[in-house]
Design a protein around this motif. Structure first.
Motif, PDB file in Angstrom:
ATOM      1  N   UNK A   1       0.935  -1.299  -0.044  1.00 44.46           N
ATOM      2  CA  UNK A   1       0.039  -0.195   0.071  1.00 44.46           C
ATOM      3  C   UNK A   1       0.699   1.109   0.034  1.00 44.46           C
ATOM      4  N   UNK A   2       2.001   1.221   0.771  1.00 42.55           N
ATOM      5  CA  UNK A   2       2.771   2.519   0.938  1.00 42.55           C
ATOM      6  C   UNK A   2       3.743   2.580  -0.012  1.00 42.55           C
ATOM      7  N   UNK A   3       4.355   1.402  -0.490  1.00 45.18           N
ATOM      8  CA  UNK A   3       5.612   1.567  -1.236  1.00 45.18           C
ATOM      9  C   UNK A   3       6.732   1.196  -0.451  1.00 45.18           C
ATOM     10  N   UNK A   4       7.840   0.797  -1.087  1.00 50.22           N
ATOM     11  CA  UNK A   4       9.017   0.298  -0.193  1.00 50.22           C
ATOM     12  C   UNK A   4       9.594   1.456   0.603  1.00 50.22           C
ATOM     13  N   UNK A   5       9.700   2.557   0.082  1.00 48.22           N
ATOM     14  CA  UNK A   5      10.401   3.719   0.906  1.00 48.22           C
ATOM     15  C   UNK A   5       9.443   4.120   2.249  1.00 48.22           C
ATOM     16  N   UNK A   6       8.309   4.166   2.119  1.00 53.18           N
ATOM     17  CA  UNK A   6       7.472   4.657   3.416  1.00 53.18           C
ATOM     18  C   UNK A   6       7.321   3.308   4.210  1.00 53.18           C
ATOM     19  N   UNK A   7       7.180   2.144   3.626  1.00 44.69           N
ATOM     20  CA  UNK A   7       7.491   1.012   4.530  1.00 44.69           C
ATOM     21  C   UNK A   7       8.532   0.923   5.512  1.00 44.69           C
ATOM     22  N   UNK A   8       9.714   1.248   4.603  1.00 43.38           N
ATOM     23  CA  UNK A   8      10.923   1.193   5.430  1.00 43.38           C
ATOM     24  C   UNK A   8      10.916   2.354   6.560  1.00 43.38           C
ATOM     25  N   UNK A   9      10.607   3.397   6.385  1.00 42.74           N
ATOM     26  CA  UNK A   9      10.530   4.703   7.365  1.00 42.74           C
ATOM     27  C   UNK A   9       9.487   4.002   8.690  1.00 42.74           C
ATOM     28  N   UNK A  10       8.391   3.524   8.266  1.00 44.21           N
ATOM     29  CA  UNK A  10       7.596   2.823   9.300  1.00 44.21           C
ATOM     30  C   UNK A  10       8.191   2.007  10.158  1.00 44.21           C
ATOM     31  N   UNK A  11       8.873   0.904   9.424  1.00 46.88           N
ATOM     32  CA  UNK A  11       9.646   0.031  10.318  1.00 46.88           C
ATOM     33  C   UNK A  11      10.611   0.501  11.048  1.00 46.88           C
TER      34      UNK A  11
ATOM     35  N   UNK B   1      17.766   6.062  19.108  1.00 47.61           N
ATOM     36  CA  UNK B   1      18.120   7.356  18.830  1.00 47.61           C
ATOM     37  C   UNK B   1      18.651   7.111  17.412  1.00 47.61           C
ATOM     38  N   UNK B   2      19.613   6.339  17.060  1.00 55.04           N
ATOM     39  CA  UNK B   2      20.000   5.809  15.896  1.00 55.04           C
ATOM     40  C   UNK B   2      18.927   5.370  14.756  1.00 55.04           C
ATOM     41  N   UNK B   3      18.085   4.427  15.102  1.00 53.10           N
ATOM     42  CA  UNK B   3      16.939   4.229  14.198  1.00 53.10           C
ATOM     43  C   UNK B   3      15.966   5.423  14.038  1.00 53.10           C
ATOM     44  N   UNK B   4      15.816   6.152  14.979  1.00 54.96           N
ATOM     45  CA  UNK B   4      15.089   7.548  14.608  1.00 54.96           C
ATOM     46  C   UNK B   4      15.647   8.578  13.749  1.00 54.96           C
ATOM     47  N   UNK B   5      16.769   8.440  13.702  1.00 57.01           N
ATOM     48  CA  UNK B   5      17.526   9.417  12.858  1.00 57.01           C
ATOM     49  C   UNK B   5      17.693   8.735  11.446  1.00 57.01           C
ATOM     50  N   UNK B   6      17.731   7.424  11.530  1.00 53.32           N
ATOM     51  CA  UNK B   6      17.666   6.744  10.133  1.00 53.32           C
ATOM     52  C   UNK B   6      16.526   6.901   9.459  1.00 53.32           C
ATOM     53  N   UNK B   7      15.374   6.877  10.069  1.00 52.05           N
ATOM     54  CA  UNK B   7      14.000   7.216   9.855  1.00 52.05           C
ATOM     55  C   UNK B   7      13.546   8.438   9.064  1.00 52.05           C
ATOM     56  N   UNK B   8      14.367   9.535   9.782  1.00 53.08           N
ATOM     57  CA  UNK B   8      14.012  10.975   9.204  1.00 53.08           C
ATOM     58  C   UNK B   8      15.115  10.974   7.948  1.00 53.08           C
ATOM     59  N   UNK B   9      16.112  10.307   7.996  1.00 57.11           N
ATOM     60  CA  UNK B   9      17.108  10.436   6.626  1.00 57.11           C
ATOM     61  C   UNK B   9      16.150   9.438   5.625  1.00 57.11           C
TER      62      UNK B   9
ATOM     63  N   UNK C   1      12.993   9.156   5.335  1.00 61.20           N
ATOM     64  CA  UNK C   1      11.874  10.080   4.847  1.00 61.20           C
ATOM     65  C   UNK C   1      12.511  11.060   3.831  1.00 61.20           C
ATOM     66  N   UNK C   2      13.463  11.722   3.832  1.00 62.08           N
ATOM     67  CA  UNK C   2      13.824  12.669   3.025  1.00 62.08           C
ATOM     68  C   UNK C   2      14.643  12.204   1.630  1.00 62.08           C
ATOM     69  N   UNK C   3      15.044  10.879   1.528  1.00 59.79           N
ATOM     70  CA  UNK C   3      15.774  10.600   0.495  1.00 59.79           C
ATOM     71  C   UNK C   3      15.165  10.249  -0.831  1.00 59.79           C
ATOM     72  N   UNK C   4      15.561  10.584  -1.997  1.00 60.77           N
ATOM     73  CA  UNK C   4      14.910  10.340  -3.149  1.00 60.77           C
ATOM     74  C   UNK C   4      15.125   9.003  -3.902  1.00 60.77           C
TER      75      UNK C   4
END
Length: 424
Positions: free
Chosen positions: A87-97, A206-214, A216-219
């Motif tokens: 439903x979300x696609x791979x990138x948004x799925x990764x951020x959710x995880x 903290x590291x996982x939260x930073x990765x989620x932010x990164x 979310x911004x990647x193309x």
């Protein structure tokens, strides 16, 4: 199969092939950080088991509930995760995880504060739920970022960074958890031992939260063929209406089940096995550092395997490695001292290519059912919950060394899958 990996499905703008290949490389480089992190976190369980076993005075069966809760999440979460990623696609799925995994790590703080084993198990379940979503999203994404012929090699290369995480984690855990716990036993109250996990898991959160932010911004490139199936309609591909109609996928799921079960069982018992008086007689913190050789072998093996499978069929390499792993486990069962110790540690070298190779062989020729197939394979990771628990029960009954016959049976099936079961 060619249509699934056609460049036009990743880039509808008409950009040239070189540009698309560049986006592949950027996406693969970005994904390696995920493989590293979930390898690191998963391997820390091997340190948590002897630590919490001592803190809460558990037997082997009770201690293996750590792996049961962690890998049990794969069984409960994989199918919903597959739907979420579709439903979300791979990138948004990764951020959710990543966000869910970060929350799971943060929950270790209250678990340690209340000194309750059940809360530790709950935190592990939440953490593993996030890792499951990452697995469901990232593995098929890597599989699709390039040609199907080199999928096994590509997935092995990214999984090598997963193995880098598992190589570093035991040393990290030995220094920040087991060695501190040893000092706590003599210098502080027994109840303070549980608290040593607070800092390591807050850092990971903290590291996982930073990765989620990164992320979310990647193309990153979009795989159209996997995310255009949200209408709920039945999609037919080569006469098949679902992934489970492919025998090589079903057998591959069994292969993932027994492989993860064998790998996790061996890793879970290593600290205690190396501490046996007739094997190594090592203290927990010393044994934990030696686990680096087990996971380091897996890392080296994946780099080697990635190169070898450019020339040799993936099924043949898988069968060879399964045979060697079974032989080494048998040696560890039937010997003692340094021979048994180094035989069991060397299994990691031959475990190396098994998961990504089984995964990519099982996903071949599934077309639009690839995301469903990935969910089924991640569901099979529940082997990491069930087989270690069975080995724990066996170890309590007949001894830790004799209980290693279970991984040998697992490697026998993987040998069969490499030789015959993976054929389409």
């Amino acid at each position: 199969m060619a249509s699934l990996y056609n460049n036009s499905q990743l880039d509808n703008s008409g950009s040239n092939k070189a540009g698309t290949e560049g986006s592949y490389r950027f996406a693969l480089v970005s994904l390696t950080s995920l493989f590293f992190m979930w390898g690191f976190i998963t391997c820390l369980n091997d340190i948590l088991i002897p630590h919490l076993k001592a803190v809460f005075s558990l037997n082997y069966t009770q201690a293996m509930l750590i792996q049961f809760c962690f890998f049990g999440a794969y069984f409960l979460v994989s199918i919903p995760a597959g739907r979420l990623v579709k439903k979300l696609g791979y990138q948004k799925g990764i951020v959710t995880g990543l966000i869910i995994a970060s929350l799971g790590c943060a929950l270790f703080y209250p678990a340690a504060e209340f000194e309750t084993y059940g809360l530790f198990l709950g935190a592990l379940f939440v953490l593993a739920s996030g890792i499951t979503i990452l697995q469901v999203a990232a593995n098929p994404y890597v599989n699709a970022l390039g040609s199907s012929e080199t999928a096994s090699s590509r997935l092995n290369l990214t999984q090598a960074f997963n193995a880098l995480g598992t190589t570093v984690a035991p040393y990290f855990g030995a220094v920040l958890i087991l060695s501190v716990a040893t000092e706590a036993t003599s210098a502080l109250a027994h109840s303070a031992e549980a608290e040593v996990v607070k800092l390591p898991y807050l850092l990971l959160s903290g590291m996982l939260a930073v990765l989620a932010l990164v992320f979310a911004k990647l193309k990153l490139p979009v795989i159209q063929s996997h995310i255009d199936l949200n209408s709920g309609e039945t999609v037919t591909y080569k006469g098949r209406t679902g992934a489970l109609q492919s025998t090589h996928l079903v057998l591959g799921a069994v292969g993932i089940f027994v492989y993860v079960g064998a790998e996790v069982s061996i890793g879970s018992f290593l600290v205690n096995f190396l501490g046996e008086s007739h094997i190594g007689g090592l203290k927990e913190s010393e044994a934990a550092q030696l686990i680096t050789y087990y996971w380091g072998g897996a890392m080296v093996g994946r780099f080697i395997g990635s190169a070898v499978m450019q020339k040799v069929a993936a099924g043949k390499v898988l069968a060879f490695n399964a045979a060697m792993a079974a032989i080494l486990v048998a040696v560890a069962m039937l010997s003692s001292g340094n021979i048994a110790m180094w035989a069991i540690l060397a299994v990691g070298l031959f475990n190396s290519i098994m998961f990504p190779t089984i995964f990519s062989l099982a996903l071949r020729d599934l077309g639009p059912h690839t995301s469903q197939g990935s969910g089924v394979l991640c569901l099979a990771i529940v082997g990491g919950a069930i087989l270690p628990l069975l080995q724990g029960i066996t170890a309590d009954a007949i001894g830790i060394q004799q209980a290693f016959f279970l991984p040998i049976l697992c490697y026998a099936f993987i040998l069969f899958y490499g030789v015959k079961g993976s054929r389409i």
